[in-house]
Design a protein around this motif. Structure first.
Motif, short mmCIF file in Angstrom:
data_model
loop_
_atom_site.label_atom_id
_atom_site.label_comp_id
_atom_site.label_asym_id
_atom_site.label_seq_id
_atom_site.Cartn_x
_atom_site.Cartn_y
_atom_site.Cartn_z
N ALA A 50 0.73 -1.37 -0.06
CA ALA A 50 -0.23 -0.43 0.10
C ALA A 50 0.52 0.91 -0.27
CB ALA A 50 -0.96 -0.39 1.04
N GLU A 51 1.84 1.38 0.92
CA GLU A 51 2.94 2.45 0.80
C GLU A 51 3.51 2.96 -0.61
OE1 GLU A 51 5.80 1.75 4.05
OE2 GLU A 51 4.31 2.69 5.39
N TYR A 52 4.01 1.71 -1.31
CA TYR A 52 4.59 1.58 -2.55
C TYR A 52 3.66 1.79 -3.40
CZ TYR A 52 6.27 -0.43 -6.61
OH TYR A 52 7.46 -0.17 -7.69
N LEU A 53 2.34 1.71 -3.73
CA LEU A 53 1.93 2.15 -4.87
C LEU A 53 1.54 3.84 -4.04
CD1 LEU A 53 -0.67 -0.72 -4.81
CD2 LEU A 53 0.86 -0.34 -6.30
N PHE A 54 1.02 3.99 -3.16
CA PHE A 54 0.22 4.91 -3.10
C PHE A 54 0.79 6.56 -3.14
CE2 PHE A 54 -3.51 3.01 -0.77
CZ PHE A 54 -4.62 3.85 -1.41
N THR A 55 2.83 6.05 -2.55
CA THR A 55 3.57 6.74 -2.80
C THR A 55 3.97 7.38 -4.08
OG1 THR A 55 5.16 5.40 -1.54
CG2 THR A 55 4.09 6.56 -0.19
N ARG A 56 4.22 6.23 -5.19
CA ARG A 56 4.62 6.53 -6.05
C ARG A 56 3.20 7.44 -6.69
NH1 ARG A 56 8.03 3.18 -9.10
NH2 ARG A 56 5.70 2.32 -10.63
N LEU A 57 1.91 7.54 -6.53
CA LEU A 57 1.08 8.44 -6.37
C LEU A 57 1.22 9.67 -6.38
CD1 LEU A 57 -2.16 6.55 -6.77
CD2 LEU A 57 -0.79 7.08 -9.24
N GLY A 58 2.56 9.88 -5.70
CA GLY A 58 2.39 11.06 -5.25
C GLY A 58 2.11 11.23 -3.05
N LEU A 59 1.40 10.02 -2.21
CA LEU A 59 0.35 10.42 -1.66
C LEU A 59 0.93 9.55 -0.37
CD1 LEU A 59 -2.40 10.04 -3.71
CD2 LEU A 59 -2.16 12.49 -3.23
N ASP A 60 0.57 10.44 0.42
CA ASP A 60 0.99 9.67 2.02
C ASP A 60 -0.07 8.38 1.61
OD1 ASP A 60 2.26 11.45 3.05
OD2 ASP A 60 1.10 12.56 3.31
N ALA A 61 0.49 7.29 2.36
CA ALA A 61 0.24 5.94 2.56
C ALA A 61 -1.69 5.75 3.41
CB ALA A 61 0.94 4.82 1.79
N PRO A 62 -2.65 5.69 3.33
CA PRO A 62 -3.19 5.38 4.53
C PRO A 62 -3.41 4.23 5.46
CG PRO A 62 -4.47 5.01 2.84
CD PRO A 62 -3.28 5.41 2.18
N LEU A 191 15.70 14.95 -8.32
CA LEU A 191 14.82 15.09 -6.75
C LEU A 191 14.01 16.35 -6.86
CD1 LEU A 191 17.05 12.48 -4.90
CD2 LEU A 191 15.16 11.74 -5.78
N LYS A 192 14.65 17.53 -6.14
CA LYS A 192 14.27 18.65 -6.38
C LYS A 192 13.04 18.55 -7.33
CE LYS A 192 15.46 23.43 -6.21
NZ LYS A 192 14.46 23.87 -7.17
N ASP A 193 13.54 18.59 -8.42
CA ASP A 193 12.11 18.86 -9.46
C ASP A 193 11.02 18.18 -9.55
OD1 ASP A 193 13.42 20.52 -10.36
OD2 ASP A 193 14.88 19.61 -12.26
N TYR A 194 11.14 16.96 -9.07
CA TYR A 194 10.18 15.53 -9.04
C TYR A 194 9.59 16.02 -7.95
CZ TYR A 194 7.67 10.92 -8.69
OH TYR A 194 7.15 9.46 -8.19
N LEU A 195 10.26 16.69 -6.63
CA LEU A 195 9.35 16.60 -5.97
C LEU A 195 8.06 18.33 -5.61
CD1 LEU A 195 12.32 15.73 -2.18
CD2 LEU A 195 9.88 14.34 -3.17
N LYS A 196 8.87 18.97 -6.49
CA LYS A 196 8.61 20.08 -7.04
C LYS A 196 7.09 20.33 -7.43
CE LYS A 196 10.00 24.85 -7.47
NZ LYS A 196 10.56 25.84 -8.03
N ASN A 197 7.10 19.19 -8.51
CA ASN A 197 5.95 19.25 -9.10
C ASN A 197 4.82 18.60 -8.11
OD1 ASN A 197 3.53 17.60 -11.40
ND2 ASN A 197 5.88 17.37 -12.17
N PHE A 200 3.31 15.51 -6.95
CA PHE A 200 3.55 15.28 -5.30
C PHE A 200 3.08 15.75 -4.19
CE2 PHE A 200 6.48 13.68 -2.61
CZ PHE A 200 6.84 12.61 -3.04
N GLU A 201 2.45 15.32 -3.06
CA GLU A 201 1.20 16.12 -2.79
C GLU A 201 1.91 15.24 -1.10
OE1 GLU A 201 -2.83 15.72 -3.53
OE2 GLU A 201 -2.34 15.29 -5.50
N SER A 202 2.72 14.25 -1.19
CA SER A 202 3.17 13.28 0.41
C SER A 202 3.95 14.56 1.21
CB SER A 202 3.63 12.60 -0.21
OG SER A 202 4.25 11.35 0.93
N GLU A 203 3.51 13.83 2.76
CA GLU A 203 4.32 14.82 3.51
C GLU A 203 6.21 14.44 3.29
OE1 GLU A 203 3.93 16.74 6.77
OE2 GLU A 203 1.96 17.45 5.11
N ILE A 204 6.14 13.10 2.36
CA ILE A 204 7.25 13.17 2.26
C ILE A 204 8.37 14.31 2.02
CG2 ILE A 204 7.58 12.52 -0.16
CD1 ILE A 204 10.47 10.33 0.54
#
Length: 307
Positions: A50-62, A191-197, A200-204
């Motif tokens: 679940a963590e793998y799939l949700f965080t690949r979507l740029g989201l925090d895993a529930p 990585l900076k550009d990836y997270l800035k997109n 990407f909405e995760s707390e990471i």
């Protein structure tokens, strides 16, 4: 009555809303047929999947929606402890890592990935594992989910999980230490550009973005690219102000002052360095003043107290 697992419906909704195909989300780790069953609510993913799939979507895993065995829950708690300690630069995690490896059944690939990555960081810091060997372990960890990973590969078309992002961040840092500066900066900029997109909405993003900008500011500054270092420091200050990243805030202020002084704008630079030092003192980080004041005074003729 057939049980339907709602987490799969959530995953399907987020994936389609973001325009991500099942093949893209699965990557090289999960079969599309498995994801289809999860999304239809026919199969409950384990916590790491679940963590793998949700965080690949740029989201925090529930993760609260995923049932865990006692062993899985204990591993989850160990992961939280290990990440927290290392986030505070406390690398004394040997016992925690040993508990993680020995707890429950044989490690699955995503558990093994976590263990290899954090063991490499720990051993490099505490057991004198060479940078080259640590880099090998980090790359081995990446290949457990990103099977075609190789140095210099083009990652632009890949989705990344949280652990993969953390691994790549550490690969960049070790790569820089062993002297491959341009390769390290190229990876860190990615990585900076990836997270800035906005995708990407995760707390990471909140936890890693400031550190990535800080490292880049130092690296481009050391390379003599002062204008770029100043722009990055200002970006870091703006991000920290918006997201409450107080631990990195004075570091970015210091880097702005240092860059200004290097550009000949010494009075402006002195004011920002002084502000950074006052913030360090409030945070109980007088060590940061001691580590830098002598060099700042030598380079720019300032008179900051060095002890």
């Amino acid at each position: 009555m057939k049980q339907i697992y709602p987490i799969g419906k959530m995953l399907h909704e987020y994936r389609t809303r973001k325009g991500i195909s099942q093949e893209q989300l699965c990557g090289t780790l999960i079969a599309v047929s498995t994801l289809s069953r999860i999304e239809r609510g026919e199969r409950m993913p384990d916590r790491k999947t679940a963590e793998y799939l949700f965080t690949r979507l740029g989201l925090d895993a529930p993760v609260g929606l995923v049932p865990m065995t006692d062993a899985e829950y204990e591993r989850f708690c160990l992961e939280v402890q290990i990440r927290r300690k290392m986030g505070e630069s406390d690398y004394d995690v040997k016992e925690l890592l040993e508990c993680y490896r020995s707890n429950g059944d044989k490690l699955k690939p995503l558990d093994e990935q976590f263990y290899l990555l954090y063991y490499a960081i720990y051993a490099n810091k505490k057991e004198n594992l060479s940078h080259e060997k640590a880099l090998e372990l980090m790359e081995k960890a990446l290949r457990l989910s990103l099977k075609d990973y190789a140095p210099n590969m083009d990652l632009k078309e890949h989705l990344l999980s949280e652990t993969e992002i953390i691994a790549l961040n550490n690969v960049a840092k070790v790569t820089y230490v062993i002297g491959e500066h341009e390769k390290a900066m190229t990876l860190m900029i990615f990585l900076k550009d990836y997270l800035k997109n906005p995708f990407f909405e995760s707390e990471i993003k909140t936890s890693l973005y400031s550190m990535i900008v800080f490292n880049l500011t130092n690296w481009v500054g050391f390379a003599g690219r002062t204008d770029e270092a100043l722009a990055l420091a200002e970006e870091g200050i703006a991000f920290d102000s918006t997201h409450g990243r107080l631990n990195y805030f004075p570091l970015h202020i210091f880097n702005k002052g240092f860059a200004l002084a290097m550009m000949g704008r010494k009075e402006e630079g002195r004011e920002f360095i002084d502000l950074a030092y006052r913030n360090f003192e409030v945070m109980g980080r007088h060590d940061m003043v001691v580590q830098t004041a002598a060099e700042v005074n030598r380079l720019f003729g300032f008179n900051f107290k060095e002890t």
